[in-house]
Design a protein around this motif. Sequence first.
Motif, PDB file in Angstrom:
ATOM      1  N   PRO A   6       0.826  -1.210   0.000  1.00  0.00           N
ATOM      2  CA  PRO A   6       0.000   0.000   0.000  1.00  0.00           C
ATOM      3  C   PRO A   6       0.861   1.261   0.000  1.00  0.00           C
ATOM      4  O   PRO A   6       1.870   1.346   0.707  1.00  0.00           O
ATOM      5  N   LEU A   7       0.463   2.232  -0.791  1.00  0.00           N
ATOM      6  CA  LEU A   7       1.205   3.478  -0.883  1.00  0.00           C
ATOM      7  C   LEU A   7       0.861   4.383   0.288  1.00  0.00           C
ATOM      8  O   LEU A   7      -0.297   4.485   0.703  1.00  0.00           O
ATOM      9  N   GLY A   8       1.874   5.073   0.787  1.00  0.00           N
ATOM     10  CA  GLY A   8       1.674   6.004   1.874  1.00  0.00           C
ATOM     11  C   GLY A   8       1.229   7.366   1.364  1.00  0.00           C
ATOM     12  O   GLY A   8       1.877   7.957   0.499  1.00  0.00           O
ATOM     13  N   PHE A   9       0.126   7.874   1.899  1.00  0.00           N
ATOM     14  CA  PHE A   9      -0.411   9.182   1.525  1.00  0.00           C
ATOM     15  C   PHE A   9      -0.273  10.154   2.681  1.00  0.00           C
ATOM     16  O   PHE A   9      -0.396   9.777   3.850  1.00  0.00           O
ATOM     17  N   GLY A  10      -0.037  11.400   2.344  1.00  0.00           N
ATOM     18  CA  GLY A  10      -0.082  12.481   3.313  1.00  0.00           C
ATOM     19  C   GLY A  10      -1.020  13.558   2.799  1.00  0.00           C
ATOM     20  O   GLY A  10      -1.232  13.674   1.591  1.00  0.00           O
ATOM     21  N   ILE A  11      -1.586  14.341   3.705  1.00  0.00           N
ATOM     22  CA  ILE A  11      -2.520  15.395   3.330  1.00  0.00           C
ATOM     23  C   ILE A  11      -2.007  16.735   3.833  1.00  0.00           C
ATOM     24  O   ILE A  11      -1.677  16.886   5.012  1.00  0.00           O
ATOM     25  N   VAL A  34      -0.574   8.345   6.185  1.00  0.00           N
ATOM     26  CA  VAL A  34       0.642   8.341   6.995  1.00  0.00           C
ATOM     27  C   VAL A  34       0.702   9.536   7.935  1.00  0.00           C
ATOM     28  O   VAL A  34       1.041   9.408   9.113  1.00  0.00           O
ATOM     29  N   ALA A  35       0.391  10.724   7.411  1.00  0.00           N
ATOM     30  CA  ALA A  35       0.524  11.952   8.195  1.00  0.00           C
ATOM     31  C   ALA A  35      -0.257  13.064   7.527  1.00  0.00           C
ATOM     32  O   ALA A  35      -0.639  12.971   6.360  1.00  0.00           O
ATOM     33  N   VAL A  36      -0.490  14.142   8.290  1.00  0.00           N
ATOM     34  CA  VAL A  36      -1.141  15.326   7.748  1.00  0.00           C
ATOM     35  C   VAL A  36      -0.309  16.547   8.114  1.00  0.00           C
ATOM     36  O   VAL A  36       0.533  16.498   9.017  1.00  0.00           O
ATOM     37  N   CYS A  37      -0.551  17.638   7.401  1.00  0.00           N
ATOM     38  CA  CYS A  37       0.186  18.873   7.647  1.00  0.00           C
ATOM     39  C   CYS A  37      -0.807  20.018   7.711  1.00  0.00           C
ATOM     40  O   CYS A  37      -1.613  20.211   6.794  1.00  0.00           O
ATOM     41  N   SER A  38      -0.754  20.801   8.794  1.00  0.00           N
ATOM     42  CA  SER A  38      -1.667  21.922   8.978  1.00  0.00           C
ATOM     43  C   SER A  38      -0.881  23.221   9.079  1.00  0.00           C
ATOM     44  O   SER A  38       0.350  23.223   9.060  1.00  0.00           O
ATOM     45  N   ILE A  68       5.822   8.838   3.126  1.00  0.00           N
ATOM     46  CA  ILE A  68       4.831   9.520   2.294  1.00  0.00           C
ATOM     47  C   ILE A  68       5.274   9.451   0.833  1.00  0.00           C
ATOM     48  O   ILE A  68       6.330   9.964   0.467  1.00  0.00           O
ATOM     49  N   GLU A  69       4.469   8.816   0.015  1.00  0.00           N
ATOM     50  CA  GLU A  69       4.773   8.700  -1.414  1.00  0.00           C
ATOM     51  C   GLU A  69       3.857   9.571  -2.271  1.00  0.00           C
ATOM     52  O   GLU A  69       4.217   9.960  -3.376  1.00  0.00           O
ATOM     53  N   VAL A  70       2.667   9.849  -1.765  1.00  0.00           N
ATOM     54  CA  VAL A  70       1.693  10.681  -2.471  1.00  0.00           C
ATOM     55  C   VAL A  70       1.191  11.755  -1.523  1.00  0.00           C
ATOM     56  O   VAL A  70       0.869  11.472  -0.370  1.00  0.00           O
ATOM     57  N   VAL A  71       1.109  12.981  -2.014  1.00  0.00           N
ATOM     58  CA  VAL A  71       0.614  14.093  -1.216  1.00  0.00           C
ATOM     59  C   VAL A  71      -0.710  14.573  -1.791  1.00  0.00           C
ATOM     60  O   VAL A  71      -0.799  14.899  -2.983  1.00  0.00           O
ATOM     61  N   CYS A  72      -1.740  14.603  -0.959  1.00  0.00           N
ATOM     62  CA  CYS A  72      -3.016  15.220  -1.316  1.00  0.00           C
ATOM     63  C   CYS A  72      -2.980  16.669  -0.850  1.00  0.00           C
ATOM     64  O   CYS A  72      -2.744  16.928   0.332  1.00  0.00           O
ATOM     65  N   ILE A  73      -3.201  17.592  -1.762  1.00  0.00           N
ATOM     66  CA  ILE A  73      -3.176  19.010  -1.406  1.00  0.00           C
ATOM     67  C   ILE A  73      -4.606  19.507  -1.266  1.00  0.00           C
ATOM     68  O   ILE A  73      -5.362  19.552  -2.223  1.00  0.00           O
ATOM     69  N   CYS A  74      -4.956  19.859  -0.035  1.00  0.00           N
ATOM     70  CA  CYS A  74      -6.323  20.284   0.314  1.00  0.00           C
ATOM     71  C   CYS A  74      -6.339  21.700   0.872  1.00  0.00           C
ATOM     72  O   CYS A  74      -7.260  22.067   1.611  1.00  0.00           O
ATOM     73  N   GLY A  91      10.043  14.806  -4.501  1.00  0.00           N
ATOM     74  CA  GLY A  91       9.816  13.539  -5.189  1.00  0.00           C
ATOM     75  C   GLY A  91       8.498  12.860  -4.850  1.00  0.00           C
ATOM     76  O   GLY A  91       8.348  11.653  -5.073  1.00  0.00           O
ATOM     77  N   LYS A  92       7.544  13.637  -4.352  1.00  0.00           N
ATOM     78  CA  LYS A  92       6.237  13.073  -3.992  1.00  0.00           C
ATOM     79  C   LYS A  92       5.259  13.232  -5.158  1.00  0.00           C
ATOM     80  O   LYS A  92       5.200  14.287  -5.791  1.00  0.00           O
TER      81      LYS A  92
END
Length: 344
Positions: A6-11, A34-38, A68-74, A91-92
């Motif tokens: 499974p790929l690790g996602f961060g938001i 995996v993690a979030v950023c605020s 984190i391999e994929v970053v969701c930008i919200c 490199g994400k």
Amino acid sequence: MSQNKPLGFGIIGTGAIAGMHAAAIEACKDSHLVAVCSSSAERAKLAAEKFKVPADHELNAFLARKEIEVVCICTHSGQHLEPALAAAKAGKHILLEKPIEVSLDRADQLIQACEEAGVKLGVIFQNRLKPGYLKLKEAVRAGKIGRLLLGTAAINWYRDPSYYSSSSWKGTKEGDGGAALINQGVHTIDLLLDIMGDAETVYGQVKTMVHQIEGEDLGAALVNFKNGALGTITGGTSLYPGNPERLEIYGDKGNIILEAGKIVTWNVKGEEGNQKDGGNPGGSGASDPMAIDFKLHQGQVEDMVAAINDDRHPMVTGKDARRSLALILGIYDSSSSNRPFNLV
């Protein structure tokens, strides 16, 4: 894809839409959060409690997480570029919310950075996955309604004044890029372009009639497509109580009409009766922006995972997403100049 880890996602960004992304990520068997950023230490602490994962308030610390391999930008629309540039440099791969940005210059910088870094860029336009829309698109591609003549998009919605007053960026040109068309209308405008092809010229008018906002709460436009067909767009957040969005596609052999993503009219020469579909997964945000569920977002998360594992483009690329932004900005430019705007 079960053979893949499974790929690790961060938001990045922990507002309301981040919850949709988190639910979609966790529902997909090939991804995990995996993690979030605020934006602050206080918000990060609340986000850690809400999402049950580590939370950072410094972007560099977040992007330094190797898992984190994929970053969701919200983040809000006018703040997609900066975190995307940093994520691409790290490199994400990137999956970001619509619209891609609020100006073509910022969108182009974002697209170019991902291309140069060799990372995938996907943009959330989840309504492309609704069964009714997929059936319509298949019929058009198969030539069932013949030569395309007219496409109409109507996003005649309503937002309570508190929707804008409770936010520092919604309805602003810097944060939102405008209002009703670029925020709410962009989904159906994306579908219109996906079916009808590129727009050539547009004549539009936007106004602020009800809400105390910088952007528009009402708009209408006439579109000339490159294939010779015409199009109309209406949209607003001032149209109480808000009607489900409609997409109407007409050809010389028939027409198909969607309402809230559901087929309500199927008039195709040689086919008896209407073929209406019974479901409406995803819902409609006609009067409530959160009256949708995460299932269609889940479909785009699954597509992003597959695009990475199979080394292909995501379902909606940055260049795909740029088209709807260009048309909406063309409407704004046309309205301010009171003349048609050339998109080519």
